[in-house]
Design an enzyme around this catalytic site. Structure first.
Site: not given
Ligand code: THU
Length: 129
Positions: A42, A44, A53, A55, A86, A89
């Protein structure tokens, strides 16, 4: 490539996560039809809605390198139990993967849980008229 090997790569990818806002590390590893493993983490952004994310990173990297058929994906996150993809994804995976696509999820306890995409995203959106 075993499921555990794919999980181990996803766990290792957590170290690449750029997470100054959530401090929630996620790594992903997707196995292509030809046996290539493509990783993601991920990434940000100060504009929180722009966070990418793990994925999504893996799928976009894979497609940009010419891979569109996948056999499995592993997701590792900082959750106590298995870190599940999530909703966004799940939809992104459904663009390229069928309902039988295996999704291995693991959290800090290191105990993986396996799902299929069909279990996690029933009745997915399809652009059909
Ligand atoms: N996140 C992912 O990388 N994958 C997911 O399926 C859900 C959330 C990340 C996004 C963000 O950087 C952190 O998790 C907190 O939400």
């Amino acid at each position: 490539m075993t499921t555990q090997q794919l999980i181990d790569i996803a766990v290792e990818m957590k170290t690449q996560a750029y997470v100054p806002y959530s401090n929630f590390h996620v790594g992903a590893a997707i196995l292509t039809e030809d046996g290539t493993v493509i990783t993601g983490c991920n990434v940000e952004n100060a504009a929180y809605g722009m966070c990418i994310c793990a994925e999504q990173t893996a799928v976009v990297k894979a497609v940009s390198e010419g891979h569109k058929k996948f056999k499995a994906i592993a997701v590792a996150g900082d959750s106590d139990g298995p870190c599940l993809p999530c909703g966004a994804c799940r939809q992104i995976l459904s663009e390229f993967c069928g309902p039988d696509m295996p999704i291995a999820c693991v959290g800090l306890d290191g105990k993986p849980e396996q799902f299929t995409l069909g279990e996690l995203l029933a009745h997915s959106f399809k652009l059909e008229r």
